[in-house]
Scaffold this active site. Structure first.
Site, PDB file in Angstrom:
ATOM      1  N   LYS A   1       0.835  -1.208   0.000  1.00 47.09           N
ATOM      2  CA  LYS A   1       0.000   0.000   0.000  1.00 47.09           C
ATOM      3  C   LYS A   1       0.873   1.263   0.000  1.00 47.09           C
ATOM      4  O   LYS A   1       0.592   2.226  -0.708  1.00 47.09           O
ATOM      5  CB  LYS A   1      -0.949  -0.023   1.208  1.00 47.09           C
ATOM      6  CG  LYS A   1      -2.065  -1.059   1.027  1.00 47.09           C
ATOM      7  CD  LYS A   1      -2.833  -1.385   2.289  1.00 47.09           C
ATOM      8  CE  LYS A   1      -3.761  -2.580   2.040  1.00 47.09           C
ATOM      9  NZ  LYS A   1      -4.447  -3.057   3.238  1.00 47.09           N
ATOM     10  N   GLN A  20      -4.732  -1.976   9.571  1.00 43.77           N
ATOM     11  CA  GLN A  20      -4.581  -3.289   8.942  1.00 43.77           C
ATOM     12  C   GLN A  20      -5.147  -4.388   9.850  1.00 43.77           C
ATOM     13  O   GLN A  20      -4.794  -4.476  11.027  1.00 43.77           O
ATOM     14  CB  GLN A  20      -3.091  -3.545   8.640  1.00 43.77           C
ATOM     15  CG  GLN A  20      -2.809  -4.816   7.874  1.00 43.77           C
ATOM     16  CD  GLN A  20      -3.387  -4.816   6.448  1.00 43.77           C
ATOM     17  OE1 GLN A  20      -3.330  -3.819   5.736  1.00 43.77           O
ATOM     18  NE2 GLN A  20      -3.969  -5.936   6.054  1.00 43.77           N
ATOM     19  N   ASP A  51     -10.929   2.503   4.005  1.00 45.51           N
ATOM     20  CA  ASP A  51     -11.134   1.055   3.847  1.00 45.51           C
ATOM     21  C   ASP A  51     -12.623   0.741   3.669  1.00 45.51           C
ATOM     22  O   ASP A  51     -12.989  -0.347   3.252  1.00 45.51           O
ATOM     23  CB  ASP A  51     -10.617   0.309   5.090  1.00 45.51           C
ATOM     24  CG  ASP A  51      -9.422  -0.586   4.769  1.00 45.51           C
ATOM     25  OD1 ASP A  51      -9.211  -0.886   3.568  1.00 45.51           O
ATOM     26  OD2 ASP A  51      -8.706  -0.979   5.711  1.00 45.51           O
TER      27      ASP A  51
END
Ligand code: NAP
Length: 290
Positions: A52, A96, A119
């Site tokens: 990322k 994450q 997200d």
């Protein structure tokens, strides 16, 4: 059979984002800034987060990696999140997953400022998705939607079977495929571990989206001739013939399923790169939403 190359589509998306960033720079506007929080040293999570950060470099975003100890308390993690919420330079961030067992993932997800929820996991983002309002779509389903669009895969009136009902992939995917839109307008079946006759359910799909987290679970007998198969799974399996000692496979037994398909996404090079591209798209949306 047409290969649905997430690698190719994600490169196109990243080129488009890089152009937009260049325009922002030329105008003297703020450069988009994405942050990622990672707790502990889990190998797979580190790989995803590094990818990322690399993608941010590729499109010209600023990025920040917040690396926290495995044994951080939930209270301290929530404080770190609060700092990201109030940092006006950071447009969006991700935490994450998975988090260590002593931390309540739902509580963490809900503490992310919905305006920075790139997200797309916050209840506000999921609610907007359900109501078909503008907002952040969960990155993996969003990436799949973009791939379907890019390859002009017909969806209207089709039977779409989604295997797996996780909050981050299967459930939102089923909502998006049922939307009154393109891609969408499908008749959707959401299957899971309690589904009876799963083989037959899968074999009735015109579009089969597989996110169950079991290596090479879907075999040729579970797929209709001419179906579209999108494989979300990603697993490392031992392979002594490879220098690394392993190879990557999905939830679908690609070699035997592919010849039956009209369209199929491979692993690697399918859904994975699209998830990252969608995260970047959401970050750009976060900047524009300001
Ligand atoms: P998850 O949270 O583990 O959910 C798995 C789902 O599959 C659950 O709904 C479960 O049913 C169902 N399931 C498990 N075994 C089954 C079986 N034998 N028959 C029918 N259904 C079964 O998984 P996830 O987070 O959605 O991820 C799925 C896969 O996608 C994993 O391999 C993950 O690594 C991968 N992934 C890839 C990306 C990417 O960017 N490429 C992103 C996210 C995830 P129950 O609900 O009944 O337990």
């Amino acid at each position: 059979m047409q290969l649905v190359s997430g690698k190719e589509v994600s490169n196109k998306v990243k080129d488009e984002i890089a152009l937009e960033v260049q325009k922002l720079k030329n105008n003297g506007s703020k450069i988009p800034h994405l942050a990622a929080v990672i707790v502990g040293k889990d190998g797979a999570s580190q790989t995803y987060v590094n990818a990322k950060v690399k993608a941010c470099d590729r499109v010209g975003f600023n990025s920040t990696l917040v690396q926290l100890d495995e044994d951080i308390t939930e209270e301290l993690l929530l404080l770190e999140i609060e700092k990201l919420n109030s940092n006006i330079d950071i447009d969006g961030y991700i935490v994450q997953l998975p988090l260590p067992n002593h931390i309540n993932e739902q509580k963490v997800t809900e503490s992310v400022d919905p305006k920075k929820d790139v997200d797309g996991f916050h209840p506000v983002s999921l609610g907007k998705m359900l109501l078909h309002l503008p907002g952040f779509l969960p990155a993996t389903p969003y990436g799949i939607i973009e791939m379907i669009k890019h390859y002009n895969i017909p969806t209207e009136g089709k039977h779409c079977v989604v295997l797996g009902r996780s909050h981050i992939v299967g459930s939102p995917m089923s909502v998006l495929m049922a939307r009154k839109d393109y891609p969408g307008n499908c008749t959707v079946t959401l299957a899971h571990s309690r589904t009876q006759n799963l083989d037959q359910v899968a074999a009735s799909a015109d579009i089969l989206i597989v996110a169950i987290g079991k290596p090479e679970f879907v075999t040729a007998d579970m797929v209709k001739e001419g179906a579209t198969v999108i494989d979300v799974g990603i697993h490392r399996i031992e392979d002594v013939s490879k220098k690394s000692g392993f190879r990557l496979v999905g939830d679908v037994k690609f070699d035997e399923v592919a010849p039956k398909c009209a369209f199929i996404s491979p692993v690697p090079g399918g859904v994975g790169p699209m998830t990252i591209a969608s995260l970047l798209k959401n970050t750009l949306l976060a900047v524009k939403g300001k």
